[in-house]
Design an enzyme around this catalytic site. Structure first.
Site, short mmCIF file in Angstrom:
data_model
loop_
_atom_site.label_atom_id
_atom_site.label_comp_id
_atom_site.label_asym_id
_atom_site.label_seq_id
_atom_site.Cartn_x
_atom_site.Cartn_y
_atom_site.Cartn_z
N GLY A 1 -0.92 -47.41 41.94
CA GLY A 1 -1.45 -47.50 40.84
C GLY A 1 -1.59 -46.12 40.12
O GLY A 1 -1.56 -44.94 40.71
N ASP B 1 6.33 -41.77 47.65
CA ASP B 1 5.62 -42.18 46.36
C ASP B 1 6.53 -41.52 45.37
O ASP B 1 7.58 -41.96 44.83
CB ASP B 1 4.26 -41.96 46.29
CG ASP B 1 3.76 -41.98 44.88
OD1 ASP B 1 4.40 -42.53 44.15
OD2 ASP B 1 2.63 -41.70 44.71
N ASP C 1 -3.34 -39.94 50.98
CA ASP C 1 -2.38 -39.64 50.07
C ASP C 1 -2.48 -38.04 49.82
O ASP C 1 -3.38 -37.45 49.52
CB ASP C 1 -2.47 -40.53 48.85
CG ASP C 1 -1.39 -40.26 47.93
OD1 ASP C 1 -0.53 -39.50 48.19
OD2 ASP C 1 -1.77 -40.86 46.74
N LYS D 1 6.02 -47.85 42.29
CA LYS D 1 5.38 -47.56 40.75
C LYS D 1 6.03 -47.81 39.78
O LYS D 1 7.10 -47.34 39.64
CB LYS D 1 4.44 -46.24 40.85
CG LYS D 1 3.48 -45.89 41.60
CD LYS D 1 3.00 -44.40 41.29
CE LYS D 1 1.43 -44.22 42.18
NZ LYS D 1 1.31 -43.06 42.29
N GLU E 1 0.93 -40.74 52.64
CA GLU E 1 1.76 -40.87 51.59
C GLU E 1 2.08 -39.47 51.01
O GLU E 1 1.26 -38.66 50.87
CB GLU E 1 0.96 -41.49 50.77
CG GLU E 1 1.71 -41.79 49.23
CD GLU E 1 0.87 -42.90 48.52
OE1 GLU E 1 1.29 -43.07 47.23
OE2 GLU E 1 -0.43 -43.17 48.79
N LYS F 1 -7.52 -39.45 49.13
CA LYS F 1 -6.62 -38.47 48.69
C LYS F 1 -6.95 -37.30 49.52
O LYS F 1 -7.91 -36.88 49.99
CB LYS F 1 -6.95 -37.87 47.14
CG LYS F 1 -6.73 -39.04 46.06
CD LYS F 1 -5.21 -39.33 46.27
CE LYS F 1 -4.93 -40.40 44.88
NZ LYS F 1 -3.32 -40.29 44.52
N LYS G 1 -7.52 -45.91 50.69
CA LYS G 1 -6.88 -44.84 50.58
C LYS G 1 -7.65 -43.50 50.17
O LYS G 1 -8.37 -43.69 49.11
CB LYS G 1 -5.63 -45.08 49.44
CG LYS G 1 -4.77 -43.82 49.36
CD LYS G 1 -3.56 -44.04 48.73
CE LYS G 1 -3.71 -43.80 47.31
NZ LYS G 1 -2.45 -44.16 46.38
N ASN H 1 -0.06 -36.26 47.81
CA ASN H 1 0.46 -36.05 46.29
C ASN H 1 1.29 -34.85 46.41
O ASN H 1 1.05 -33.75 45.76
CB ASN H 1 -0.81 -36.02 45.49
CG ASN H 1 -1.30 -37.41 44.89
OD1 ASN H 1 -2.28 -37.33 45.18
ND2 ASN H 1 -0.45 -38.32 44.46
N SER I 1 -8.39 -46.65 45.80
CA SER I 1 -7.82 -44.90 46.04
C SER I 1 -9.06 -44.22 45.68
O SER I 1 -9.56 -44.34 44.76
CB SER I 1 -6.51 -44.70 44.94
OG SER I 1 -6.13 -43.25 45.12
#
Length: 377
Positions: free
Chosen positions: A299, A247, A197, A271, A222, A172, A170, A199, A144
């Site tokens: 992770g 996620d 990702d 996770k 993600e 961000k 991956k 978030n 990541s």
């Protein structure tokens, strides 16, 4: 949930909690902030037959999750550990039920449960991976990559990780740092396995921007929307060619069932800390496997304790996409286990020793400890 080969009960004598401050090799930036030091809680379960180790994956502030270090410490010391100590003898599979009167606090519960499972397995000379149902002795390692200062710096960082042998990248993303960053990586490295990702950084109003990512042949996007936006994720999924992976939304097996029923996710990131423990993680894996939904192991910048546990989880048959199970050196100059995880031909070995299969580096543990408390009956 019942595993095929449950573990004999343990007699819990005490629980020790430690807050560790572990410097990161380099700052890790996501849509919700930047970390330079990993603050983590390490849990030790002291039983009549020995010790077991667990890790609480909260962060110092409630930015990624509503859980955070001091909140987890409070609920562990005042409620969760005393509840287990009051029962004294119990099987690891009973921990979740004993702790269920406490609402939420899944990361804290997961760390405590892992310590109990580790202690019980060590006492029997059994290893964590086969206990969970693992079928592989090594797992593919993805990395990541946090948000960098500009697309060029991101390309440099990704190139370094590819040189180290990581088999999936991956990156961000957040509003304003999405299309150009992804385009730069795809242009520089061709057809590498690549995913992004968010978030939870976007809303449904950003659907056109997110659809622009379809051009880059990504494995998945993600968690583009907020964690409680299951209905909006289902709406967004119909607008995108890129598979939507959830996620933060997947906080339990029930949440996974709801997401699949609504069509909110084509892929699930599991996770263990976020869902309340590795046994709940196995239940989600089993549900997804039965539904034909790929899963992978996310992770949380784990120490060698959580990294070993994640490798075992990722060795289950339904984990068909590379997870964020990187080498320890990706984040830490010094880990708290004697044999930190390393990359070998793009893979991390699944530990085979008793319990989690790792031994604690006592000197490192002491070096990074900033606070501790031992809780007894």
């Amino acid at each position: 949930m019942s595993l095929p080969h449950p573990v004999a009960p343990v007699t819990l004598d005490a629980v020790e909690l430690r807050v560790l401050h572990m410097p990161l090799v380099s700052p890790f930036t996501t849509s919700f902030g930047t970390e330079t030091v990993r603050e983590v809680i390490i849990v030790t379960a002291e039983t009549a037959d020995g010790r077991g180790w667990g890790e609480v994956v909260t962060q110092s502030e409630p930015s990624y999750s509503s859980e955070y270090t001091q909140g987890a410490w409070d609920v562990l010391s005042r409620f969760l550990a005393p509840a287990l100590l009051a029962h004294r003898s119990f099987a690891p599979e009973e921990v979740a039920g004993i702790l269920s009167p406490v609402v939420g606090h899944r990361m804290a519960k997961a760390g405590l449960e892992l310590a109990v499972v580790d202690a019980a397995l060590r006492a029997q000379g059994r290893s964590f991976a086969p206990y969970l149902g693992a079928e592989r002795d090594r797992v593919p390692s993805g990395v990541s990559v946090g948000i960098q200062r500009d697309p060029g710096a991101l390309v440099d960082a990704v190139g370094g990780y590819l040189d180290e042998g990581y088999v999936r990248i991956k990156i961000k993303i957040k509003p304003g740092r999405d299309i150009d960053d992804t385009a730069a990586v795809r242009e520089a490295f061709g057809g590498i396995p690549l995913q992004v990702d968010a978030n939870s950084a976007y809303t449904l109003a950003d659907a056109d921007t997110l659809a622009g990512l379809d051009a880059f042949d990504l494995l998945l996007i993600e968690q583009p929307l907020q964690e409680d936006d299951l209905v909006d994720h289902a709406t967004l999924a119909k607008r995108l060619r890129t598979p939507v992976c959830l996620d933060e939304s997947i906080v339990s097996d029930k949440a996974a069932a709801d997401a699949l029923a609504l069509g909110s996710a084509a892929i699930i990131n599991i996770k263990a800390g976020r869902v309340g423990g590795y046994l709940e993680a196995v239940a989600i894996h089993d549900r997804a496997l039965a539904a034909g939904i790929p899963v992978w192991c996310g992770g949380m910048l784990e120490t060698g304790i959580g990294r070993a546990a994640n490798a075992a989880l990722a060795a289950l048959p339904g984990f068909t996409l590379p997870g964020d199970i990187s080498a320890s050196a990706r984040f830490y100059t010094r880990d708290i286990v004697t044999e930190p995880a390393v990359i070998e031909d793009g893979h991390v070995r699944v530990p085979t020793g008793p319990g989690l299969g790792v031994e604690i580096d006592a000197a490192a543990l002491e070096e990074f400890t900033v606070h501790r408390e031992r809780i007894t009956r």
